[in-house]
Write an enzyme that holds these catalytic residues in place. Structure first.
Site, PDB file in Angstrom:
ATOM      1  CG  LEU A  65      36.884  44.843  66.714  1.00 14.46           C
ATOM      2  CD1 LEU A  65      37.213  43.701  65.759  1.00 14.46           C
ATOM      3  CD2 LEU A  65      36.424  44.290  68.063  1.00 14.46           C
ATOM      4  N   PRO A  66      39.866  47.472  68.841  1.00 17.78           N
ATOM      5  CG  PRO A  66      40.578  46.718  70.947  1.00 17.78           C
ATOM      6  CD  PRO A  66      39.685  46.361  69.797  1.00 17.78           C
ATOM      7  CB  THR A  97      41.619  54.222  64.544  1.00 16.73           C
ATOM      8  OG1 THR A  97      40.514  55.100  64.718  1.00 16.73           O
ATOM      9  CG2 THR A  97      42.783  54.994  63.934  1.00 16.73           C
ATOM     10  CE  LYS A 172      40.491  58.326  64.130  1.00 15.13           C
ATOM     11  NZ  LYS A 172      39.829  59.269  65.002  1.00 15.13           N
ATOM     12  CE  LYS A 247      44.702  52.582  67.539  1.00 13.83           C
ATOM     13  NZ  LYS A 247      43.371  52.084  67.218  1.00 13.83           N
TER      14      LYS A 247
HETATM   15  P1  NAD Z   1      37.500  50.118  73.833  1.00 13.99           P
HETATM   16  O1  NAD Z   1      38.740  49.461  74.310  1.00 13.99           O
HETATM   17  O2  NAD Z   1      36.637  50.866  74.793  1.00 13.99           O
HETATM   18  O3  NAD Z   1      36.544  49.030  73.079  1.00 13.99           O
HETATM   19  C1  NAD Z   1      37.000  47.971  72.304  1.00 13.99           C
HETATM   20  C2  NAD Z   1      36.049  46.802  72.542  1.00 13.99           C
HETATM   21  O4  NAD Z   1      36.379  45.740  71.647  1.00 13.99           O
HETATM   22  C3  NAD Z   1      36.144  46.220  73.959  1.00 13.99           C
HETATM   23  O5  NAD Z   1      34.856  46.229  74.562  1.00 13.99           O
HETATM   24  C4  NAD Z   1      36.674  44.795  73.737  1.00 13.99           C
HETATM   25  O6  NAD Z   1      36.163  43.859  74.679  1.00 13.99           O
HETATM   26  C5  NAD Z   1      36.172  44.522  72.335  1.00 13.99           C
HETATM   27  N1  NAD Z   1      36.883  43.472  71.619  1.00 13.99           N
HETATM   28  C6  NAD Z   1      38.219  43.316  71.450  1.00 13.99           C
HETATM   29  N2  NAD Z   1      38.465  42.233  70.676  1.00 13.99           N
HETATM   30  C7  NAD Z   1      37.266  41.702  70.345  1.00 13.99           C
HETATM   31  C8  NAD Z   1      36.859  40.581  69.563  1.00 13.99           C
HETATM   32  N3  NAD Z   1      37.739  39.787  68.950  1.00 13.99           N
HETATM   33  N4  NAD Z   1      35.538  40.335  69.444  1.00 13.99           N
HETATM   34  C9  NAD Z   1      34.626  41.129  70.051  1.00 13.99           C
HETATM   35  N5  NAD Z   1      34.948  42.192  70.811  1.00 13.99           N
HETATM   36  C10 NAD Z   1      36.250  42.483  70.950  1.00 13.99           C
HETATM   37  O7  NAD Z   1      37.964  51.075  72.630  1.00 13.99           O
HETATM   38  P2  NAD Z   1      37.163  52.324  72.000  1.00 13.99           P
HETATM   39  O8  NAD Z   1      37.547  53.571  72.712  1.00 13.99           O
HETATM   40  O9  NAD Z   1      35.722  51.955  71.841  1.00 13.99           O
HETATM   41  O10 NAD Z   1      37.877  52.387  70.557  1.00 13.99           O
HETATM   42  C11 NAD Z   1      37.568  51.460  69.518  1.00 13.99           C
HETATM   43  C12 NAD Z   1      38.229  51.952  68.236  1.00 13.99           C
HETATM   44  O11 NAD Z   1      37.756  53.275  67.932  1.00 13.99           O
HETATM   45  C13 NAD Z   1      39.767  52.046  68.328  1.00 13.99           C
HETATM   46  O12 NAD Z   1      40.312  51.639  67.104  1.00 13.99           O
HETATM   47  C14 NAD Z   1      40.002  53.537  68.582  1.00 13.99           C
HETATM   48  O13 NAD Z   1      41.278  53.962  68.133  1.00 13.99           O
HETATM   49  C15 NAD Z   1      38.866  54.157  67.794  1.00 13.99           C
HETATM   50  N6  NAD Z   1      38.428  55.494  68.254  1.00 13.99           N
HETATM   51  C16 NAD Z   1      38.239  55.763  69.573  1.00 13.99           C
HETATM   52  C17 NAD Z   1      37.815  57.033  69.958  1.00 13.99           C
HETATM   53  C18 NAD Z   1      37.589  57.387  71.422  1.00 13.99           C
HETATM   54  O14 NAD Z   1      37.402  58.590  71.712  1.00 13.99           O
HETATM   55  N7  NAD Z   1      37.569  56.415  72.340  1.00 13.99           N
HETATM   56  C19 NAD Z   1      37.576  58.026  68.995  1.00 13.99           C
HETATM   57  C20 NAD Z   1      37.753  57.709  67.647  1.00 13.99           C
HETATM   58  C21 NAD Z   1      38.175  56.433  67.283  1.00 13.99           C
END
Ligand code: NAD
Length: 297
Positions: A65-66, A97, A172, A247
């Site tokens: 999740l975000p 994260t 991280k 963030k």
């Molecule tokens: P994203 O915004 O693409 O995905 C987040 C998903 O969570 C969305 O599809 C949203 O609809 C869903 N969501 C939000 N609240 C929800 C709830 N209550 N119930 C169900 N679904 C819900 O983000 P992402 O890029 O996939 O990143 C997710 C996490 O991973 C973050 O914490 C980010 O910091 C971390 N991260 C991302 C990357 C990257 O390269 N994108 C790399 C490492 C870590």
């Protein structure tokens, strides 16, 4: 094979859930976005109507999740918190994260109800999530780490046990602060070279074989046209958003503040990403930071 609930099927969670299904696990997936659910269904996951339905009778719950408030809401303080329905037969693995304090307090809330919860944030980006080569950085007990490891190995290549609950998030955030600094420095050097007549590809090749070599130059060059298959070659779409890097640098500054660790470089990187985000670029990949330098010229 295990039964796994996967909550949060975005840029990272979608391909991670797909890899679990590909490995033969039974994956019950939920996201608030109907498009994300459709995509997961086409990749071998079963679709649930709610997080509660997905988490019913599973061996593991994985969330991606975000931010901390989403994780806290899902397990502890939302309308139907999952910790009210889970029991000690389920291990919760949160791969988002988030701040270490929230990771620790959610783990403690789970422990009070007899439910195990570990932090397992990842590194490796969307490419790593798709290829199943992520690095997982786990905070939790030894027994929880051993229980989670075979599942994490279906999505990643390097699985580290950083320490007790919250330690995964601290490691991280140290890594991502360094990444923000490296990307800022790489943008700064490339922009100065190009402004002084150098070809960005030639300059990148030189620095890759010299002491300025780093991850951004190796696999994530921010200058358009230098490298195929990276966000810079597709108008900075997809990848790791400026909003998420901002963030993470904020999380790093919180850790720095609480521990009185000196982080002047992290603070400068945060200011740069803040300026870039304020100019309306929050949804672009973080390597688009080079535009800040180009626009300043
Ligand atoms: P994203 O915004 O693409 O995905 C987040 C998903 O969570 C969305 O599809 C949203 O609809 C869903 N969501 C939000 N609240 C929800 C709830 N209550 N119930 C169900 N679904 C819900 O983000 P992402 O890029 O996939 O990143 C997710 C996490 O991973 C973050 O914490 C980010 O910091 C971390 N991260 C991302 C990357 C990257 O390269 N994108 C790399 C490492 C870590």
């Amino acid at each position: 094979m295990a039964t796994i609930a996967f909550i949060g099927l975005g840029n990272m969670g979608g391909p991670m859930a797909a890899n679990l299904a590909k490995a033969g696990h039974s994956v019950k997936a939920f996201d608030l976005s109907p498009q994300a659910l459709e995509q997961a269904a086409s990749q071998g996951c079963q679709i649930a109507d709610s997080a509660q339905q997905a988490a019913s009778g599973v061996d593991f719950v994985i969330s991606m999740l975000p931010a901390g408030k989403h994780v806290e809401g899902l397990y502890v303080s939302g309308d139907q918190p999952l910790f009210d329905q889970l029991d000690s037969s389920t291990l919760v693995i949160d791969c988002s994260t988030i701040d270490a304090d929230t990771a620790r307090s959610v783990a403690a809330a789970g422990a009070e109800k007899g439910v195990g919860f570990i932090d397992a944030p990842v590194s490796g980006g969307v490419g790593g999530a798709q290829a199943g080569t992520l690095t997982f950085i786990v905070g939790g007990t030894d027994a929880q780490f051993q229980q989670a490891k075979p599942i994490l190995e279906c999505m990643g290549k390097n699985i580290f046990h950083a320490g007790d609950h919250g330690a995964g998030q601290i490691a991280k955030v140290c890594n991502n602060m360094l990444l923000g600094i490296l990307m800022s420095g790489t943008c700064e050097a490339l922009n100065m070279g190009v402004k002084n007549g150098l070809d960005p590809k030639v300059l990148s090749d030189i620095m890759k074989q010299s002491s300025g070599n780093n991850w951004a130059l190796q696999v994530y060059n921010p200058f358009p046209g230098v490298m195929d298959g990276v966000p810079a070659s597709r108008d900075y779409q997809g990848g790791f958003q400026v909003d998420l890097m901002f963030k993470d640098l904020g999380l790093a500054m919180d850790v720095s503040q609480k521990s009185a660790a000196a982080t002047p470089m992290g603070s400068a990187a945060r200011a740069l990403f803040n300026l870039h985000k304020s100019a309306g670029n929050g949804g672009l990949d973080f390597s688009s930071l080079i535009k800040l330098y180009q626009d300043a010229d």
